[in-house]
Design an enzyme around this catalytic site. Sequence first.
Site: not given
Ligand code: 8YV
Length: 312
Positions: A175, A231, A255, A260, A278
């Site tokens: 939105t 993601r 990232d 992964e 990541h």
């Molecule tokens: C992971 C993340 O939590 O917060 C998120 O959604 O992707 C990261 O902060 C961190 O890699 C631990 O798994």
Amino acid sequence: MTRTLAIGPYNDAEKQGLATAFDPVFLDHPGAIAGLDAQHRDLVTTVAYKGHSAFGAAEMGHLPQLGLVANYGVGYDSIDVATATARGVKVTNTPDVLNDDVADLAVAMLIMQAREMERASRWARSGKWAERGEYRLTRKVSGGRVGIVGLGRIGRDIAERLAAFKMEVHYWSRTEKDTPGWTYHPDPVALAGRVDYLVVALVGGPETEAFVSRDVIQALGPHGILVNISRGSTVEEAALLEALETGRIAGAALDVFCNEPKIDPRFYALDNVVIQPHTGSGTVETRAAMAKLQRDNIGAFLAGAPLMTPVN
Ligand code: 8YV
């Protein structure tokens, strides 16, 4: 026997914090739940969860008294929240405490890619600066046009930082938001067509799977740079790899990836990609805050108090 399981790759400080507060049994991976004896599994009410492997119906099915899955992370796409809700299991996450770090990293990666900082550093280290002279010219960031895909809390923090770089801010969101001076685009392809930099800040999960599609990537064009801190699943990775390999976009700073940490090796061969493992939330300060929020949620649950940050 403890009522709490701590599942995932916790570091020493996080382990210590959980051990002091709840004396949990630590498991490396959700697959290890099935290996606990049935008497113990029947007692478990609480899971402190960390990681990106799936935690779904099968795992919950081994824990008949489960009442809480407290996720370490803002994104909880690895947890099957629909199944949890159907079973009366609460899920919590760790929002907000990581926004600054993730936004900082997004901006850093965008500049790193546009200014070719990794390649320029290699140029200097390998002696080419002395042998061949100045590094080639790169791309200006300040004053450019950026598109943010997903204007949630993290997306907004990224946009605010880039606005301070005098960038023209465009965004897609489900939105339109109250964001004077920023331009809303209901169509992600149209957004990509208008900007030099596209930063993906979507939530993960089935609704956003490959949202940044081949068409969006194509629309970004040969001068466009894609940044993803959300993601791997939110971007059509096959299309991204193809576009990077053939120069249909200029570059990417990533990232997050599909599969992964065993990412597609085609990424390693590309000079026009900045790769981070990541690490968006990966600072000592923020990880401590995330761990505390996870513990606070577990503490509240065990005390029968309202949860700090429930998602269902
Ligand atoms: C992971 C993340 O939590 O917060 C998120 O959604 O992707 C990261 O902060 C961190 O890699 C631990 O798994």
